[in-house]
Design a protein around this motif. Structure first.
Motif, mmCIF file in Angstrom:
data_model
loop_
_atom_site.group_PDB
_atom_site.id
_atom_site.type_symbol
_atom_site.label_atom_id
_atom_site.label_comp_id
_atom_site.label_asym_id
_atom_site.label_seq_id
_atom_site.Cartn_x
_atom_site.Cartn_y
_atom_site.Cartn_z
ATOM 1 N N THR A 45 56.734 -11.470 -22.420
ATOM 2 C CA THR A 45 57.751 -10.623 -22.484
ATOM 3 C C THR A 45 57.128 -9.345 -22.121
ATOM 4 O OG1 THR A 45 57.335 -9.927 -24.715
ATOM 5 C CG2 THR A 45 58.793 -12.002 -24.396
ATOM 6 N N GLU A 46 58.019 -8.424 -21.943
ATOM 7 C CA GLU A 46 57.618 -7.064 -21.766
ATOM 8 C C GLU A 46 56.905 -6.319 -22.777
ATOM 9 O OE1 GLU A 46 59.652 -3.357 -19.014
ATOM 10 O OE2 GLU A 46 60.947 -4.525 -20.097
ATOM 11 N N GLY A 47 56.887 -6.654 -23.927
ATOM 12 C CA GLY A 47 56.403 -6.287 -25.022
ATOM 13 C C GLY A 47 55.027 -6.956 -25.038
ATOM 14 N N SER A 48 54.827 -8.108 -24.743
ATOM 15 C CA SER A 48 53.262 -8.717 -24.989
ATOM 16 C C SER A 48 52.497 -8.315 -23.742
ATOM 17 C CB SER A 48 53.564 -10.386 -24.913
ATOM 18 O OG SER A 48 54.244 -10.895 -23.754
ATOM 19 N N LEU A 49 53.464 -7.887 -22.594
ATOM 20 C CA LEU A 49 52.560 -7.409 -21.507
ATOM 21 C C LEU A 49 51.689 -6.250 -21.621
ATOM 22 C CD1 LEU A 49 54.702 -8.288 -18.527
ATOM 23 C CD2 LEU A 49 52.386 -9.100 -18.608
ATOM 24 N N GLU A 50 52.164 -5.659 -22.801
ATOM 25 C CA GLU A 50 51.487 -3.987 -22.993
ATOM 26 C C GLU A 50 49.987 -4.298 -23.312
ATOM 27 O OE1 GLU A 50 53.715 -1.743 -25.968
ATOM 28 O OE2 GLU A 50 55.733 -1.853 -24.816
ATOM 29 N N THR A 51 49.512 -5.327 -23.993
ATOM 30 C CA THR A 51 48.343 -5.677 -24.140
ATOM 31 C C THR A 51 47.484 -5.985 -23.019
ATOM 32 O OG1 THR A 51 48.770 -7.857 -24.777
ATOM 33 C CG2 THR A 51 48.810 -5.970 -26.682
ATOM 34 N N LEU A 52 48.100 -6.639 -22.069
ATOM 35 C CA LEU A 52 47.428 -7.096 -20.884
ATOM 36 C C LEU A 52 47.537 -6.051 -19.757
ATOM 37 C CD1 LEU A 52 48.846 -10.603 -20.912
ATOM 38 C CD2 LEU A 52 46.482 -9.912 -21.553
ATOM 39 N N VAL A 53 48.504 -5.200 -19.531
ATOM 40 C CA VAL A 53 48.843 -4.085 -18.477
ATOM 41 C C VAL A 53 49.162 -2.952 -19.177
ATOM 42 C CG1 VAL A 53 50.004 -3.787 -16.450
ATOM 43 C CG2 VAL A 53 49.698 -6.113 -16.903
ATOM 44 N N ASP A 54 48.174 -2.127 -19.163
ATOM 45 C CA ASP A 54 48.411 -0.676 -19.851
ATOM 46 C C ASP A 54 49.294 0.280 -19.138
ATOM 47 O OD1 ASP A 54 46.462 -0.397 -18.116
ATOM 48 O OD2 ASP A 54 44.753 0.080 -19.538
ATOM 49 N N LYS A 55 49.326 -0.022 -17.907
ATOM 50 C CA LYS A 55 50.004 1.014 -17.061
ATOM 51 C C LYS A 55 51.562 0.648 -16.823
ATOM 52 C CE LYS A 55 46.170 2.361 -14.357
ATOM 53 N NZ LYS A 55 45.397 2.655 -13.170
ATOM 54 N N VAL A 56 52.487 1.646 -17.209
ATOM 55 C CA VAL A 56 53.902 1.115 -17.200
ATOM 56 C C VAL A 56 54.111 0.613 -15.686
ATOM 57 C CG1 VAL A 56 56.317 2.233 -17.376
ATOM 58 C CG2 VAL A 56 54.225 2.955 -18.836
ATOM 59 N N GLY A 57 53.826 1.390 -14.696
ATOM 60 C CA GLY A 57 54.415 0.946 -13.587
ATOM 61 C C GLY A 57 54.185 -0.698 -13.023
ATOM 62 N N PRO A 58 52.943 -0.764 -12.983
ATOM 63 C CA PRO A 58 52.401 -2.210 -12.636
ATOM 64 C C PRO A 58 53.365 -3.247 -13.695
ATOM 65 C CG PRO A 58 50.546 -1.002 -12.661
ATOM 66 C CD PRO A 58 51.496 0.121 -13.154
ATOM 67 N N ARG A 59 53.191 -2.931 -14.922
ATOM 68 C CA ARG A 59 53.587 -3.836 -15.994
ATOM 69 C C ARG A 59 55.414 -4.038 -15.914
ATOM 70 N NH1 ARG A 59 52.338 -1.097 -20.340
ATOM 71 N NH2 ARG A 59 54.319 -0.054 -20.706
ATOM 72 N N THR A 60 56.052 -3.054 -15.377
ATOM 73 C CA THR A 60 57.280 -3.056 -14.845
ATOM 74 C C THR A 60 57.664 -4.091 -13.773
ATOM 75 O OG1 THR A 60 57.674 -1.067 -15.972
ATOM 76 C CG2 THR A 60 59.475 -2.025 -14.753
ATOM 77 N N LYS A 61 56.727 -4.038 -12.840
ATOM 78 C CA LYS A 61 56.993 -4.782 -11.654
ATOM 79 C C LYS A 61 56.578 -6.249 -11.954
ATOM 80 C CE LYS A 61 55.536 -0.880 -8.379
ATOM 81 N NZ LYS A 61 54.741 -0.254 -7.296
ATOM 82 N N LEU A 62 55.401 -6.338 -12.564
ATOM 83 C CA LEU A 62 55.097 -7.751 -13.007
ATOM 84 C C LEU A 62 56.214 -8.490 -13.714
ATOM 85 C CD1 LEU A 62 52.805 -9.672 -12.552
ATOM 86 C CD2 LEU A 62 51.604 -8.794 -14.785
ATOM 87 N N PHE A 63 56.527 -7.714 -14.724
ATOM 88 C CA PHE A 63 57.686 -8.383 -15.431
ATOM 89 C C PHE A 63 59.070 -8.707 -14.715
ATOM 90 C CE2 PHE A 63 61.215 -8.326 -18.801
ATOM 91 C CZ PHE A 63 60.722 -9.519 -19.368
ATOM 92 N N HIS A 64 59.495 -7.775 -13.966
ATOM 93 C CA HIS A 64 60.824 -7.813 -13.366
ATOM 94 C C HIS A 64 60.833 -8.288 -12.132
ATOM 95 C CE1 HIS A 64 63.342 -5.602 -16.300
ATOM 96 N NE2 HIS A 64 62.127 -4.796 -16.535
ATOM 97 N N ARG A 65 59.644 -8.265 -11.442
ATOM 98 C CA ARG A 65 59.720 -8.845 -10.017
ATOM 99 C C ARG A 65 58.955 -10.110 -10.019
ATOM 100 N NH1 ARG A 65 57.525 -4.569 -5.828
ATOM 101 N NH2 ARG A 65 58.138 -6.506 -4.575
ATOM 102 N N VAL A 66 58.358 -10.478 -11.003
ATOM 103 C CA VAL A 66 57.367 -11.732 -10.960
ATOM 104 C C VAL A 66 57.947 -12.831 -12.031
ATOM 105 C CG1 VAL A 66 55.204 -12.827 -10.984
ATOM 106 C CG2 VAL A 66 55.377 -10.750 -10.150
#
Length: 474
Positions: free
Chosen positions: A55-76
């Motif tokens: 989830t977008e919440g669990s990605l915070e521990t793996l991807v600490d930057k907002v931009g890449p995290r948002t792209k990874l969650f929504h586009r992938v």
């Protein structure tokens, strides 16, 4: 290490697969612009299946930057799920909603009941039916963990709390947002209208009587539905049939069906005598109506005395008339000549004024406990009629109570012979059908539960209820 070549594009031609290993997920990230985070995914052993669960919440521990995290969650990740067939997660090899049936809990489920139809195939959390099945499986396998009486209310409530807490991390999940709005497709405005009473905690659900099964239960239901249409049904056999179908009826009630559905299958249930019997089956008590009557009559003069002391403008004349007769002790020379039932009606009528707080959003809390009307059928069809069950006092031309009914969910549920029977049946109905007390008149119902029915639970008692009880019983 040789890196595989992945050509990322928005058409999802080369999205990660659920079958990827953690090394292949790391390679895919490096090849698609997320190289600086690939080591974290590899260190956390994130494979293709767990990648799809992120989830977008669990990605915070793996991807600490907002931009890449948002792209990874929504586009992938979200596209990966959609590409798998509108499922929030990768499908497992087992067709059971519990995964492999070789597990201990799964085997209990398969042995004891058929797999239910679940209504939320795209939900990222267990449905109420699934939670109930888990609770049943636990107490079936380990009976000593059951609640008093053999139920699973504690397990079900705690599991529900756990689900709610976990979903707080998924506030942006459209499924969660839809559930919060109580909207699941179609016209949103029409879905907002409440048509059934709110369900309360799960009551006792006993096992079926020896020799009874779904086939025999269906036979009993057909007989009772046919017998109900007769002018003079055989109530002795009806009582036997109601006793035999008790466990099946509890399952129906605990599954959250509307009062209309319950009434359709068990038409005799919504009669005063049958509600009393059902309540006694649940509590294993006898002669409850006699004790309720004694408690009510004991409270009447005390309630009227407190009401007169607090001076309720809307009820001042009736309270004064009742108190004058009480103090004079002679009803023959008075002008009112109020009966015991009429005094009881007055005492019950003042309870919401003593216990509830009038607000702009809740200007008439008493309407959720009782209403007066010339025609009960017209009242229940009105737009502002409460959904939860409430008393209806039908008055004659002289303003005296002529008939007492219980209405709810836009229909008349039953007619009572007297006030005690009506109040008892109303409280029995809430208990038997697992209904929550309406929040607009919660204190009044809780007071009756504790002071009249003498049923005590772990619900925190509001200050207004405590103060009134102290004042009445001091």
């Amino acid at each position: 290490m040789k890196i595989k070549s992945f050509a990322f594009n928005t058409n999802m031609d080369n999205l990660p697969s659920c079958e990827f290993t953690s090394e292949e997920i790391s390679q895919w990230l490096e090849a698609n612009g997320f190289a600086e985070f690939s080591e974290k995914f590899l260190a956390e052993d994130v494979d293709g299946e767990s990648f799809s669960f992120l989830t977008e919440g669990s990605l915070e521990t793996l991807v600490d930057k907002v931009g890449p995290r948002t792209k990874l969650f929504h586009r992938v990740i979200k596209r990966m799920r959609k590409n798998l067939g509108d499922s929030d997660v990768c499908e497992t090899s087992s067709s059971s909603p519990w995964g492999s049936e070789s597990s201990e809990t799964g085997s209990v489920m398969s042995e004891n009941q058929n797999s239910p139809q679940y209504s939320s195939p795209t939900s990222s959390s267990p449905t109420p039916d699934q939670r109930r099945d888990v609770c049943r499986a636990i107490i079936t396998k380990f009976p000593f963990l059951a609640d008093i009486g053999g139920g699973y209310e504690t397990w079900y409530r705690q599991l529900g709390d756990k689900v709610k807490n976990e979903l707080r991390n998924e506030k942006r999940d459209p499924v969660v947002l839809a559930r919060k709005r109580k909207y699941h497709g179609g016209d949103e405005a029409s879905n907002k209208a409440q048509t059934t009473s709110h369900r309360g905690v799960i009551n006792w659900e006993p096992p079926a009587i020896d020799g009874e099964d779904d086939h025999s239960n269906k036979s009993h239901l057909l007989w009772m539905q046919k017998e109900y249409r007769k002018k003079s049904p055989n109530m002795d056999i009806v009582w036997q049939k109601m006793h035999l179908t008790f466990s099946f009826r509890r399952k129906l009630v605990n599954s959250g069906h509307s009062l209309k559905d319950i009434d359709g299958k068990y038409p005799f249930l919504f009669e005063c005598e049958q509600l009393k019997d059902e309540y006694q089956r649940l509590l294993s008590e006898q002669n409850v109506e006699e004790s309720i009557k004694a408690n009510l009559l004991h409270l009447v003069p005390r309630i009227l005395k407190v009401a007169k002391k607090r001076d309720i403008p809307q009820m001042r004349d009736l309270i004064t008339a009742c108190m004058d007769e009480e103090e004079s002790g002679d009803e023959d020379d008075g002008q009112t000549n109020l009966t015991v039932d009429e005094k009881l009606v007055v005492a019950l009528s003042v309870l919401p004024f003593l216990l509830e707080k009038q607000t702009k959003r809740n200007p008439h809390p008493a309407n959720y406990f009782y209403q007066t009307a010339e025609n009960v059928e017209s009242l229940v069809k009105a737009s502002g009629c409460p959904i939860s069950p409430f008393l209806v006092f039908t008055e004659d031309s002289e303003g005296r109570v002529d008939k007492i009914s219980i209405a709810g969910e836009k229909r008349v549920l039953l007619d009572a012979d007297d006030v005690v029977s009506a109040v008892s049946s109303l409280m029995f109905m809430y208990y038997v059908c697992n209904l929550e007390y309406p929040k607009e008149c919660f204190n009044t119902f809780l007071f009756l539960q504790r002071a009249v029915l003498k049923v005590f639970d772990r619900v925190k008692v509001p200050t207004r209820v405590l103060l009134l009880m102290n004042e009445l019983f001091q």
